[in-house]
Design an enzyme around this catalytic site. Structure first.
Site, PDB file in Angstrom:
ATOM      1  N   SER A 140       2.779   2.719   4.352  1.00  0.00           N
ATOM      2  CA  SER A 140       1.853   3.337   5.303  1.00  0.00           C
ATOM      3  C   SER A 140       0.582   2.505   5.421  1.00  0.00           C
ATOM      4  O   SER A 140       0.218   1.766   4.495  1.00  0.00           O
ATOM      5  CB  SER A 140       1.497   4.746   4.820  1.00  0.00           C
ATOM      6  OG  SER A 140       0.414   5.286   5.549  1.00  0.00           O
ATOM      7  N   TYR A 153      -1.477  11.469  -1.107  1.00  0.00           N
ATOM      8  CA  TYR A 153      -0.414  10.795  -0.342  1.00  0.00           C
ATOM      9  C   TYR A 153      -0.713   9.300  -0.287  1.00  0.00           C
ATOM     10  O   TYR A 153       0.169   8.463  -0.523  1.00  0.00           O
ATOM     11  CB  TYR A 153      -0.333  11.366   1.068  1.00  0.00           C
ATOM     12  CG  TYR A 153       0.518  10.545   2.020  1.00  0.00           C
ATOM     13  CD1 TYR A 153       1.905  10.620   1.981  1.00  0.00           C
ATOM     14  CD2 TYR A 153      -0.078   9.693   2.948  1.00  0.00           C
ATOM     15  CE1 TYR A 153       2.687   9.866   2.855  1.00  0.00           C
ATOM     16  CE2 TYR A 153       0.689   8.940   3.820  1.00  0.00           C
ATOM     17  CZ  TYR A 153       2.070   9.030   3.769  1.00  0.00           C
ATOM     18  OH  TYR A 153       2.828   8.275   4.629  1.00  0.00           O
TER      19      TYR A 153
END
Length: 242
Positions: A140, A153
């Site tokens: 990500s 996260y």
């Protein structure tokens, strides 16, 4: 890396980025094996794919990882690309003591990091038998900078990023196995709906970037806004190494 004639396993392949990647690679003439937790969603996704099958299972559960790796070995011995795409993400307010931040972080770390290490270990013997193989880890843009909405996260994806670099270094002298990492920004999927995914890029853009990277053996694959950050980090890293 060849982009046709492969047998490709995609975790989280029933929706979002995983399904977009499955469509792109299916259209290019590859055998696709999608994985997800919901049998219903897997069967729905198969209707959108050619030359594809599904294996139901939750890769965050150790027993499922072992079973799925065993199924690949027994039924699909030609698997030569593993795409680790399944993930977990929670809005995690660290200022709220009733938020159960640690439990959310545990689930994210288990799904986004620990399970990837374990499943990769389980499938490596199969990959190393192939003439050409690849591992693709979907991380990500969050690996570069965390924020107050997704702090844990981001940490789990940063851990995945570090592991991927180490894995790539481990097999640097093995010309038959390549290790890729793709860095999507915000993507318009059901997965990211809670954090404003509607404002993100289309999943197909991530799939297109991965396909192009496989063609030219580009192991680091920033997408969209992640390209700007990745270029800066790359430049700094090169200066440090020199």
């Amino acid at each position: 890396m060849k982009t046709t004639g492969n047998t490709i396993f995609i975790s989280g392949g029933s929706a979002g980025i995983g399904l977009a990647i499955a469509k792109k690679l299916s259209e290019a003439g590859n055998k696709i094996i999608i994985n997800g937790r919901s049998e219903e969603r897997l069967q729905s996704a198969l209707k959108e794919l050619d030359n594809a099958v599904a294996i139901q299972g939750d890769l965050s559960i150790a027993a499922d990882r072992t079973r799925i790796a065993g199924e690949l070995k027994a039924n699909y011995p030609n698997v030569n690309i593993i795409i680790n795409n399944a993930g977990a993400a929670f809005m995690n307010d660290l200022s709220d003591i009733k938020n159960n931040a640690a439990e959310k972080a545990y689930q994210e770390i288990n799904t986004n990091y620990i399970s990837v290490i374990d499943f990769t270990t389980l499938t490596l013997p199969l990959l190393l038998k192939q003439e050409e193989a690849a591992i693709v880890n979907v991380s990500s843009i969050a690996v570069f900078r965390s924020n107050k909405y997704l702090p844990t996260y981001s940490a789990s994806k940063a851990a995945l990023h570090s592991y991927t670099q180490g894995l790539r270094d481990t097999f640097a002298t093995n010309e038959k196995l390549n290790v890729y990492e793709i860095y999507p920004p915000l993507v318009n999927t059901e997965f990211s709906a809670e954090i404003g995914g509607v404002n993100g890029i289309a999943p197909s853009e991530v799939a297109d970037e991965l396909f192009a990277a496989l063609e030219k053996n580009q192991f680091e694959i920033p997408v969209g806004d992640a390209k700007k950050i990745h270029a800066l980090v790359d430049a700094i890293t090169e200066q440090v190494n020199n």
